[in-house]
Write a protein that holds these residues in place. Structure first.
Motif, PDB file in Angstrom:
ATOM      1  N   TYR A  79      90.110 106.007  29.533  1.00 24.38           N
ATOM      2  CA  TYR A  79      89.927 105.717  28.131  1.00 24.38           C
ATOM      3  C   TYR A  79      90.679 106.875  27.368  1.00 24.38           C
ATOM      4  O   TYR A  79      90.553 106.759  26.068  1.00 24.38           O
ATOM      5  CB  TYR A  79      88.749 105.472  27.765  1.00 24.38           C
ATOM      6  CG  TYR A  79      88.242 104.070  28.130  1.00 24.38           C
ATOM      7  CD1 TYR A  79      88.657 102.815  27.830  1.00 24.38           C
ATOM      8  CD2 TYR A  79      87.266 104.089  29.513  1.00 24.38           C
ATOM      9  CE1 TYR A  79      88.308 101.628  28.415  1.00 24.38           C
ATOM     10  CE2 TYR A  79      86.755 102.761  29.657  1.00 24.38           C
ATOM     11  CZ  TYR A  79      87.287 101.750  29.161  1.00 24.38           C
ATOM     12  OH  TYR A  79      86.800 100.329  29.733  1.00 24.38           O
ATOM     13  N   ALA A  80      91.182 107.682  27.883  1.00 24.33           N
ATOM     14  CA  ALA A  80      91.614 108.835  27.140  1.00 24.33           C
ATOM     15  C   ALA A  80      92.771 108.542  26.233  1.00 24.33           C
ATOM     16  O   ALA A  80      93.626 107.711  26.270  1.00 24.33           O
ATOM     17  CB  ALA A  80      92.210 110.060  27.923  1.00 24.33           C
ATOM     18  N   ASP A  81      92.597 109.066  24.857  1.00 26.73           N
ATOM     19  CA  ASP A  81      93.783 108.696  23.882  1.00 26.73           C
ATOM     20  C   ASP A  81      95.112 109.389  24.122  1.00 26.73           C
ATOM     21  O   ASP A  81      96.170 108.980  23.650  1.00 26.73           O
ATOM     22  CB  ASP A  81      93.118 109.099  22.653  1.00 26.73           C
ATOM     23  CG  ASP A  81      92.160 108.340  21.932  1.00 26.73           C
ATOM     24  OD1 ASP A  81      92.021 107.229  22.327  1.00 26.73           O
ATOM     25  OD2 ASP A  81      91.482 108.833  20.928  1.00 26.73           O
ATOM     26  N   LYS A  82      95.001 110.374  24.953  1.00 26.21           N
ATOM     27  CA  LYS A  82      96.001 110.930  25.472  1.00 26.21           C
ATOM     28  C   LYS A  82      96.457 110.744  26.904  1.00 26.21           C
ATOM     29  O   LYS A  82      95.765 110.719  27.642  1.00 26.21           O
ATOM     30  CB  LYS A  82      95.947 112.638  25.347  1.00 26.21           C
ATOM     31  CG  LYS A  82      95.632 113.166  23.958  1.00 26.21           C
ATOM     32  CD  LYS A  82      94.862 114.245  24.026  1.00 26.21           C
ATOM     33  CE  LYS A  82      94.369 114.693  22.421  1.00 26.21           C
ATOM     34  NZ  LYS A  82      94.022 116.147  22.229  1.00 26.21           N
ATOM     35  N   PRO A  83      97.691 110.763  26.995  1.00 22.91           N
ATOM     36  CA  PRO A  83      98.467 110.399  28.457  1.00 22.91           C
ATOM     37  C   PRO A  83      98.104 111.369  29.372  1.00 22.91           C
ATOM     38  O   PRO A  83      98.157 112.693  29.133  1.00 22.91           O
ATOM     39  CB  PRO A  83     100.032 110.284  28.072  1.00 22.91           C
ATOM     40  CG  PRO A  83     100.360 110.972  27.034  1.00 22.91           C
ATOM     41  CD  PRO A  83      98.976 110.928  26.178  1.00 22.91           C
ATOM     42  N   VAL A  84      97.661 110.891  30.425  1.00 24.41           N
ATOM     43  CA  VAL A  84      97.276 112.030  31.526  1.00 24.41           C
ATOM     44  C   VAL A  84      98.173 111.875  32.773  1.00 24.41           C
ATOM     45  O   VAL A  84      98.491 110.436  33.181  1.00 24.41           O
ATOM     46  CB  VAL A  84      95.930 111.791  32.054  1.00 24.41           C
ATOM     47  CG1 VAL A  84      95.426 112.683  33.154  1.00 24.41           C
ATOM     48  CG2 VAL A  84      95.192 111.797  30.931  1.00 24.41           C
ATOM     49  N   ILE A  85      98.841 112.859  33.476  1.00 26.86           N
ATOM     50  CA  ILE A  85      99.687 112.825  34.652  1.00 26.86           C
ATOM     51  C   ILE A  85      98.933 113.326  35.689  1.00 26.86           C
ATOM     52  O   ILE A  85      98.398 114.387  35.601  1.00 26.86           O
ATOM     53  CB  ILE A  85     100.722 113.678  34.423  1.00 26.86           C
ATOM     54  CG1 ILE A  85     101.682 113.023  33.286  1.00 26.86           C
ATOM     55  CG2 ILE A  85     101.750 113.625  35.629  1.00 26.86           C
ATOM     56  CD1 ILE A  85     102.945 113.710  32.854  1.00 26.86           C
ATOM     57  N   ALA A  86      98.857 112.754  36.952  1.00 25.69           N
ATOM     58  CA  ALA A  86      98.250 113.259  38.163  1.00 25.69           C
ATOM     59  C   ALA A  86      99.649 113.791  38.810  1.00 25.69           C
ATOM     60  O   ALA A  86     100.400 113.193  39.194  1.00 25.69           O
ATOM     61  CB  ALA A  86      97.477 112.297  38.995  1.00 25.69           C
ATOM     62  N   ARG A  87      99.489 115.179  39.209  1.00 27.68           N
ATOM     63  CA  ARG A  87     100.327 115.637  40.163  1.00 27.68           C
ATOM     64  C   ARG A  87      99.869 116.155  41.363  1.00 27.68           C
ATOM     65  O   ARG A  87      98.844 116.979  41.553  1.00 27.68           O
ATOM     66  CB  ARG A  87     100.935 116.993  39.505  1.00 27.68           C
ATOM     67  CG  ARG A  87     101.791 118.055  40.127  1.00 27.68           C
ATOM     68  CD  ARG A  87     101.782 119.259  39.498  1.00 27.68           C
ATOM     69  NE  ARG A  87     102.557 120.133  40.508  1.00 27.68           N
ATOM     70  CZ  ARG A  87     102.103 120.843  41.621  1.00 27.68           C
ATOM     71  NH1 ARG A  87     101.133 120.578  42.211  1.00 27.68           N
ATOM     72  NH2 ARG A  87     103.008 121.721  42.307  1.00 27.68           N
ATOM     73  N   LEU A  88     100.438 115.623  42.446  1.00 28.46           N
ATOM     74  CA  LEU A  88      99.870 115.415  43.869  1.00 28.46           C
ATOM     75  C   LEU A  88     100.912 116.325  44.872  1.00 28.46           C
ATOM     76  O   LEU A  88     102.067 115.841  44.957  1.00 28.46           O
ATOM     77  CB  LEU A  88      99.307 114.351  44.506  1.00 28.46           C
ATOM     78  CG  LEU A  88      98.345 113.456  43.733  1.00 28.46           C
ATOM     79  CD1 LEU A  88      98.905 112.733  42.451  1.00 28.46           C
ATOM     80  CD2 LEU A  88      97.868 112.435  44.847  1.00 28.46           C
ATOM     81  N   ALA A  89     100.631 117.524  45.286  1.00 23.80           N
ATOM     82  CA  ALA A  89     101.627 118.176  46.256  1.00 23.80           C
ATOM     83  C   ALA A  89     100.984 117.786  47.480  1.00 23.80           C
ATOM     84  O   ALA A  89     101.623 118.142  48.624  1.00 23.80           O
ATOM     85  CB  ALA A  89     101.488 119.609  45.971  1.00 23.80           C
TER      86      ALA A  89
END
Length: 257
Positions: free
Chosen positions: A92-102
């Motif tokens: 529900y975050a108003d801001k975009p969230v990126i998951a970075r998986l190495a």
């Protein structure tokens, strides 16, 4: 005092939240959950933050719940009540969230990935819903995973517990893209740059739009969406965006604009 297991850095409008508990493969221990929740709360009320990146140290993104803390505990004493809240905060975050998986994600770690708006994985990363193989159910994470996965793939992967690679994860909708390890950071930076070009209020409203349940009432939905559209066209942000487009410049919310 315990060493911090989750770090927060804010620079250039991007908040980077880093899971840093490689000794237990970034498992979701009570301390890690507590710190992750606190950092998420902080960045989501920080007007200087435009985009959030969730990443990790060590070879594993997140191995799921810390089973050492769960063994021997009853249903009412698992101490994981904050994990659904973490997933909901990301979702529900108003801001975009990126998951970075190495590296790999398992069980609850896959729940984190699916709760983010965009997920970018190195091809070396692997995934698995390992719950059934230890006699438990992927219950909580299903709330964020099932909206992402193709239905047939969800049945296959959750019932078998089979490990699958990042290319398969992209094919079934769990991640957006799988890239070579040496291209991972550049791809994350490319997405951060694209997201930062969106108006903050417009991004928040678009996220809410993407989450909504359209139900069976198309006409009412269209009317509501018309009202939302008109509101944003008339808004200060919308007017600035259209003016900037006409003047062939970046809008005021873009860094350097």
């Amino acid at each position: 005092m315990d060493d911090e297991l989750v770090h927060l850095e804010v620079a250039g409008g991007t908040a980077t939240i880093t899971l840093d508990s490689p000794r237990n493969r970034n498992a979701l221990s009570a301390q890690l959950r507590r710190e992750l929740s606190a950092h998420l709360d902080a960045v989501l009320v920080d007007d200087a933050v435009r985009v959030v990146v969730l990443t990790h140290t060590g070879p594993v993104f997140c191995s799921g719940m810390d089973l050492r803390e769960s063994r021997g505990a009853g249903a009412g004493d698992q101490g994981v009540n904050e994990f659904p809240r973490i997933l909901a905060t990301l979702w529900y975050a108003d801001k975009p969230v990126i998951a970075r998986l190495a590296g790999p994600a398992r069980a609850g770690g896959v729940g984190l990935v699916s709760a983010c708006d965009i997920a970018i994985a190195a091809r070396e990363a692997t995934f698995a819903f390992t719950e059934v193989r230890i006699g438990v159910v992927p219950a909580v994470i299903s709330s964020t995973v099932l909206p992402r996965l193709l239905p047939r793939a969800a049945h296959e992967l959750m019932l078998t517990g089979e490990t699958f690679d990042a290319d398969r994860a992209a094919a079934v909708g769990l991640v957006n893209v799988a890239v070579d390890a040496d291209a991972l950071d550049a791809e994350v930076a490319r997405y951060v740059d694209m997201l930062a070009r969106g108006g903050p209020r417009a991004l928040a409203a678009t996220k809410a739009l993407l989450r909504r349940d359209r139900g069976e009432h198309l006409q009412q939905d269209l009317e509501a969406m018309l009202e939302l559209s008109a509101e944003f066209f008339a808004s200060e942000e919308g007017q600035e965006g259209m003016t900037a487009f006409a003047e062939k410049r970046a809008p005021s919310w873009v860094p350097g604009g």
